[in-house]
Design a protein around this motif. Sequence first.
Motif, mmCIF file in Angstrom:
data_model
loop_
_atom_site.group_PDB
_atom_site.id
_atom_site.type_symbol
_atom_site.label_atom_id
_atom_site.label_comp_id
_atom_site.label_asym_id
_atom_site.label_seq_id
_atom_site.Cartn_x
_atom_site.Cartn_y
_atom_site.Cartn_z
ATOM 1 N N ARG A 31 0.829 -1.215 0.000
ATOM 2 C CA ARG A 31 0.000 0.000 0.000
ATOM 3 C C ARG A 31 0.859 1.259 0.000
ATOM 4 N NH1 ARG A 31 -2.395 1.479 5.661
ATOM 5 N NH2 ARG A 31 -0.183 2.032 5.826
ATOM 6 N N LEU A 34 2.563 2.074 -3.404
ATOM 7 C CA LEU A 34 1.760 2.227 -4.618
ATOM 8 C C LEU A 34 1.971 3.580 -5.296
ATOM 9 C CD1 LEU A 34 -1.688 0.594 -3.752
ATOM 10 C CD2 LEU A 34 -0.070 -0.143 -5.508
ATOM 11 N N HIS A 89 2.683 -3.884 -8.725
ATOM 12 C CA HIS A 89 1.720 -2.832 -9.074
ATOM 13 C C HIS A 89 0.364 -3.407 -9.482
ATOM 14 C CE1 HIS A 89 3.427 1.154 -8.729
ATOM 15 N NE2 HIS A 89 4.585 0.703 -9.161
ATOM 16 N N GLU A 92 -2.742 -3.022 -7.176
ATOM 17 C CA GLU A 92 -3.434 -1.759 -6.898
ATOM 18 C C GLU A 92 -4.958 -1.885 -6.941
ATOM 19 O OE1 GLU A 92 -3.888 2.766 -8.627
ATOM 20 O OE2 GLU A 92 -1.934 1.796 -8.720
ATOM 21 N N LEU A 120 -4.786 7.420 -1.378
ATOM 22 C CA LEU A 120 -5.389 6.226 -1.974
ATOM 23 C C LEU A 120 -6.892 6.184 -1.719
ATOM 24 C CD1 LEU A 120 -2.659 3.548 -1.200
ATOM 25 C CD2 LEU A 120 -3.303 4.424 -3.453
#
Length: 214
Positions: A31, A34, A89, A92, A120
């Motif tokens: 997280r 990202l 990735h 995500e 996010l």
Amino acid sequence: MRTMTRSYGDPCGVARGLDVIGERWALLVVRDLLLGPKRFNDLLGGLHGASPNVLTQRLHDLIDLGVVRRRDLGPPARVRLYELTEWGHELEPLLLHLGRWGSQAPSPPQGELGIDSLLLSLKAGFDPARADELSGTYQLGVDGDTYLVRVADSSLQIERRAARQPSATLSTDLDTLRQVIDGRIAIPAAQQSSRLHIDGDEPSVRHLTDLLQP
């Protein structure tokens, strides 16, 4: 890719995925990477409750498993960064959906969203139907860190890097940004108290304001 010593031993894709990211802190490391690379101490600062030894082990595991890679910047910086691989990735969409799902669970009595979680959450809540009206490239400055924010092609892109020729820029501190995004303070009020500064042409400033406070 090495094999996990602790495994569910189940060929199901869900179980195999948990073999990779199911250890405590692993998914939170993903997280916090990202939006872009981070140094070890920056990662540690965002993972409240994780010890340096635990983070070191988790990074070691994720590197061995092909989710994270280590990159050393040469002189004069001599900085070691951690970043997601292409495979990393791909997590995500899962994390954004998990964030939307988890937001329905009871919130802990203490604690505030860190900058990665906050941005996010903005991305997870973005409505693609508004992309055309909010289209543009913007830049956020938060406590000295810089973030590219771009709305295009029905999506919201946020990265931990400077924007090239942003049409609007906003600078503030993390606490004020939290209050702006959750609606506790309006952007004009934050400007009047000198806690937030926003610059750009009028339409772009309005679009950035509407993005942060729909």
